[in-house]
Design an enzyme around this catalytic site. Structure first.
Site, PDB file in Angstrom:
ATOM      1  N   SER A 198      37.894  50.804  66.184  1.00 12.33           N
ATOM      2  CA  SER A 198      37.858  50.732  67.645  1.00 12.33           C
ATOM      3  C   SER A 198      36.523  50.168  68.114  1.00 12.33           C
ATOM      4  O   SER A 198      35.567  50.139  67.347  1.00 12.33           O
ATOM      5  CB  SER A 198      38.091  52.097  68.277  1.00 12.33           C
ATOM      6  OG  SER A 198      38.382  53.068  67.336  1.00 12.33           O
ATOM      7  N   PRO A 199      36.469  49.759  69.374  1.00 11.19           N
ATOM      8  CA  PRO A 199      35.234  49.193  69.899  1.00 11.19           C
ATOM      9  C   PRO A 199      34.077  50.186  69.789  1.00 11.19           C
ATOM     10  O   PRO A 199      34.267  51.391  69.973  1.00 11.19           O
ATOM     11  CB  PRO A 199      35.552  48.915  71.362  1.00 11.19           C
ATOM     12  CG  PRO A 199      37.029  48.856  71.437  1.00 11.19           C
ATOM     13  CD  PRO A 199      37.550  49.735  70.349  1.00 11.19           C
ATOM     14  N   GLY A 200      32.925  49.700  69.480  1.00 14.76           N
ATOM     15  CA  GLY A 200      31.729  50.533  69.491  1.00 14.76           C
ATOM     16  C   GLY A 200      31.525  51.390  68.264  1.00 14.76           C
ATOM     17  O   GLY A 200      30.648  52.238  68.236  1.00 14.76           O
ATOM     18  N   THR A 201      32.327  51.172  67.216  1.00 21.62           N
ATOM     19  CA  THR A 201      32.169  52.005  66.034  1.00 21.62           C
ATOM     20  C   THR A 201      31.133  51.439  65.073  1.00 21.62           C
ATOM     21  O   THR A 201      30.838  52.058  64.057  1.00 21.62           O
ATOM     22  CB  THR A 201      33.501  52.165  65.280  1.00 21.62           C
ATOM     23  OG1 THR A 201      34.104  50.884  65.166  1.00 21.62           O
ATOM     24  CG2 THR A 201      34.429  53.098  66.013  1.00 21.62           C
ATOM     25  N   GLY A 202      30.621  50.254  65.380  1.00 16.80           N
ATOM     26  CA  GLY A 202      29.528  49.722  64.561  1.00 16.80           C
ATOM     27  C   GLY A 202      29.936  48.616  63.610  1.00 16.80           C
ATOM     28  O   GLY A 202      29.280  48.408  62.598  1.00 16.80           O
ATOM     29  N   THR A 204      30.014  45.233  64.177  1.00 14.81           N
ATOM     30  CA  THR A 204      29.026  44.162  64.229  1.00 14.81           C
ATOM     31  C   THR A 204      27.741  44.606  63.546  1.00 14.81           C
ATOM     32  O   THR A 204      27.134  43.866  62.774  1.00 14.81           O
ATOM     33  CB  THR A 204      28.744  43.789  65.692  1.00 14.81           C
ATOM     34  OG1 THR A 204      29.989  43.587  66.355  1.00 14.81           O
ATOM     35  CG2 THR A 204      27.922  42.543  65.794  1.00 14.81           C
ATOM     36  N   GLU A 420      40.491  75.361  89.339  1.00 10.67           N
ATOM     37  CA  GLU A 420      39.704  75.312  88.095  1.00 10.67           C
ATOM     38  C   GLU A 420      39.653  76.685  87.432  1.00 10.67           C
ATOM     39  O   GLU A 420      39.717  76.793  86.203  1.00 10.67           O
ATOM     40  CB  GLU A 420      38.284  74.815  88.366  1.00 10.67           C
ATOM     41  CG  GLU A 420      38.195  73.385  88.885  1.00 10.67           C
ATOM     42  CD  GLU A 420      38.947  72.388  88.022  1.00 10.67           C
ATOM     43  OE1 GLU A 420      39.009  72.570  86.798  1.00 10.67           O
ATOM     44  OE2 GLU A 420      39.500  71.429  88.597  1.00 10.67           O
TER      45      GLU A 420
END
Ligand code: ADP
Ligand code: MG
Ligand code: ZN
Length: 639
Positions: A198-202, A204, A420
């Site tokens: 997934s995006p942002g998992t490292g 690159t 809540e």
């Protein structure tokens, strides 16, 4: 955008305009010409006052001597026909015809001005299309950015929490360090490595770290950079990229977001996309074209491996897939350590607790969290980041900024507090659910209030029991409103949506309904625009659909009555908690325990032997469970 060029254009325009103006002034050979009427002109010719006339088209200018005896320059417009000529000859006027054609450089400019402006505009647009172009005619050149080994400071130490992925790519580093050694032994090295996650998992980051570890140059290009509006450009960029890489081998070519070029050929709306297909074909050709011994490794990253063209995944191409998953608790702690290495932390900061309270966060999210904490600490003029800064940053990252300025009526505030309190109480009073971390009625982002539960450990599998309890908790907000105010508000809309979604998945995807049985009735969703899976019609009968609906409704209705019963028997607690919320706005788990008279060490929600629970990961890699994030925070959206 090329702002320097725009400035140049502007300067040229100013120069041009002033030259035009100068010409206009200079070309008026008679300075004090006064406009007179044609009839006056004729009259003055008749009276013999006019001495000299110049005729240019229908513009007549000249000199006359007025009654006072001084000469006046005049100008008028009108026909200079035979009558006038006869009259002027008769009155002995000197007259002369001038060609209407302008001559000289300025005339040339004036005539060509529109053309010149058009040409300038065209040059301008071509420059624009090249987007940061490196001079004219660089269309076919690859736009890859080369990071030389000197500039690449990333190493495996910068990548945390994805140890399996790191292990898998270690041999690539070995290979790049000494390709000869490998091939002499007859080892076959993968040409292409696909990083999936997934995006942002490292992804690159990992690719860069491989290049950094091996000390080789790194060519990075995004899949979307290949695709231009002109057919053939992408393909020639691919060619150029590989040519450059060969000159610099051993090296790594990294194609980020491969799915932009690598999607299934001939798929998607409107049939094929010639440009993309050509680019993809060229990529395949190039990958087939070089030998493993040449020392080039092609890496690519995607979060949609399912839409990739199967040809890309064949042996000799991206035949090695490395999954870069979202980090687990331990991984998150390690990533936090990496990113807080150069950040001063207060002693009370326990990164393990932070890691525990950030389920579903990716590496990029965690980096963002550290950054936000540092900003908060700086704003509060703290010397070091403390736990409160991190807590604040986490809430901001997860739920959006606080909206203290939102004007809420007292009644709405009260309804929110009970709502809540309902969620929190049911969560608290049901054993086996995630511990309540905090309850708040401070509006944030889209939410009016929020009850946040934190799992003790990451969950990879959810039981039927756990899901049913989650639905109870989701419905408890609405139940509380109904018990106390006997009214229903839109505030529960989001709760109902999520409860229904879970219930429907239980019935149609996870085989958790007795009546429907262990059968999958939902089709995997696929987006038409991403190619593949064009339709997703139901493949089951009308009768089954009705049965599914009934089962879903039954789950929801049961959950609702359970929530109502639980809250009715604990109505005093409900009032107490709501009042505390109205007073303090935010109640944390400790205060909640105090209020309910629960000894924290004997908390219902926290099993004694947490270490042995939930440690097992799901075997099924395609499991698409409920994201822990979505099951833990119950935000209530004001509609
Ligand atoms: P992706 O390419 O998978 O979308 P990136 O590699 O661009 O993700 O990650 C963005 C940033 O997030 C990185 O620069 C890094 O600072 C941080 N990050 C992501 N994953 C990790 C990780 N596993 N370890 C350390 N930092 C990470
Ligand atoms: Mg990336
Ligand atoms: Zn709610």
């Amino acid at each position: 955008m090329n702002s320097g060029f725009i400035r140049n254009l502007f300067v040229w325009f100013i120069i041009f305009a002033s030259l035009m103006g100068a010409y206009q002034i200079l070309s008026q050979n008679k300075v004090n010409q006064s406009d007179i009427q044609y009839s006056e002109f004729i009259r003055r010719v008749n009276t013999g006052e006019v001495i000299e006339v110049e005729i240019k088209g229908n513009q007549i200018s000249g000199e006359y001597i007025g009654v006072s005896g001084n000469t006046t320059n005049f100008k008028t417009y009108g026909p200079a026909g035979d009558d006038l000529i006869r009259l002027m000859t008769e009155k002995k006027v000197n007259f002369n015809f001038i060609s209407t054609e302008e001559s000289g450089f300025f005339a040339f400019l004036i005539n060509w001005a529109p053309m010149i402006i058009l040409i300038l505009l065209m040059v301008f647009f071509i420059r624009q299309m090249q987007a940061g172009g490196r001079g004219a005619m660089s269309f076919g050149k690859s736009r890859a950015k080369m990071i030389s080994k000197e500039d690449n400071t990333k190493t495996f130490d910068d990548v945390a929490g994805v140890d399996e992925a790191k292990d898998e790519v270690k041999e690539i580093v070995e290979f790049l360090k000494s390709p000869k050694k490998f091939t002499n032994l007859g080892g076959r090295i993968p040409k292409g490595v696909l990083l999936v996650g997934s995006p942002g998992t490292g992804k690159t980051l990992l690719a860069k770290a491989i290049a950094g570890e091996a000390g080789v140059p790194f060519f990075i290009i995004s899949g979307s950079d290949f695709v231009e509006m002109f057919v053939g450009v992408g393909a020639s960029r691919v060619r150029d990229l590989f040519a450059q890489a060969k000159k610099n081998s051993p090296c790594i070519i990294f194609v980020d977001e491969l799915d932009a070029v690598g999607r299934h050929r001939g798929a998607g709306l409107g049939g094929g996309h010639d440009e993309r297909e050509q680019t993809l074909n060229q990529l395949l050709v190039e990958m087939d074209g070089f030998e493993g011994a040449s020392g080039i490794i092609v890496m690519a990253a995607t979060n949609r491996p399912d839409v990739l063209d199967p040809a890309l995944l064949r042996p000799g191409r991206f035949d090695r897939q490395v999954v870069v998953p979202k980090p687990d608790v331990k991984g998150r702690e390690d990533i936090l350590k990496v990113h807080t290495k150069n950040v001063p932390l207060e002693d009370n900061v326990d990164l393990q607790i932070v890691a525990r309270s950030t389920p579903g966060f990716s590496g990029a999210d965690l980096e963002n969290l550290v950054n936000e904490s540092a900003i908060k600490a700086a704003r509060e003029s703290h010397k070091k980041i403390n736990m409160n800064d991190i807590e604040f940053a986490k809430d901001k990252v997860v739920m959006g900024s606080e909206r203290k300025s939102l004007v809420i009526s007292d009644h709405e505030r009260k309804v929110t507090a009970y709502h809540e309190a309902g969620h929190a109480l049911v969560a608290k009073l049901t054993p086996g659910t995630d511990p309540v971390h905090k309850v708040t009625i401070i509006p944030r982002g889209m939410a009016l209030g929020l009850t946040m539960q934190l799992p003790i450990e990451d969950k990879y599998m959810l039981s039927r029991d756990y899901l049913l309890k989650s639905i109870n908790i989701l419905l408890a907000g609405r139940a509380a409103e109904e018990i106390i105010f006997n009214e229903r508000t839109t505030g529960a809309g989001n709760d109902l949506e999520r409860a229904t979604e879970i219930a429907r998945k239980m019935v149609t995807e996870w085989g958790m309904s007795e009546k429907v049985g262990p059968i999958r009735l939902a089709k995997k969703e696929g987006t038409v625009f991403l190619g593949k899976e064009m339709s997703s019609s139901n493949d089951h009968s009308e009768a089954t659909s009705i049965e599914v609906d009934n089962e879903v409704r039954e789950i929801i209705v049961n959950a609702n009555s359970e929530a109502v019963n639980l809250l009715k028997t604990n109505e005093k607690h409900l009032h107490d908690l709501a009042n505390l919320l109205l007073e303090k706005e935010t109640v944390d788990s400790k205060e909640l325990n105090e209020l309910l008279g629960i000894d924290s060490s004997n908390d219902l929600n926290v099993p004694k032997d947490t270490k042995t629970e939930n440690k097992q990961k799901s075997e099924d890699s395609s499991w698409q469970g409920i994201n822990p994030e979505t099951t833990t925070a119950f935000s209530d959206i004001k509609d």
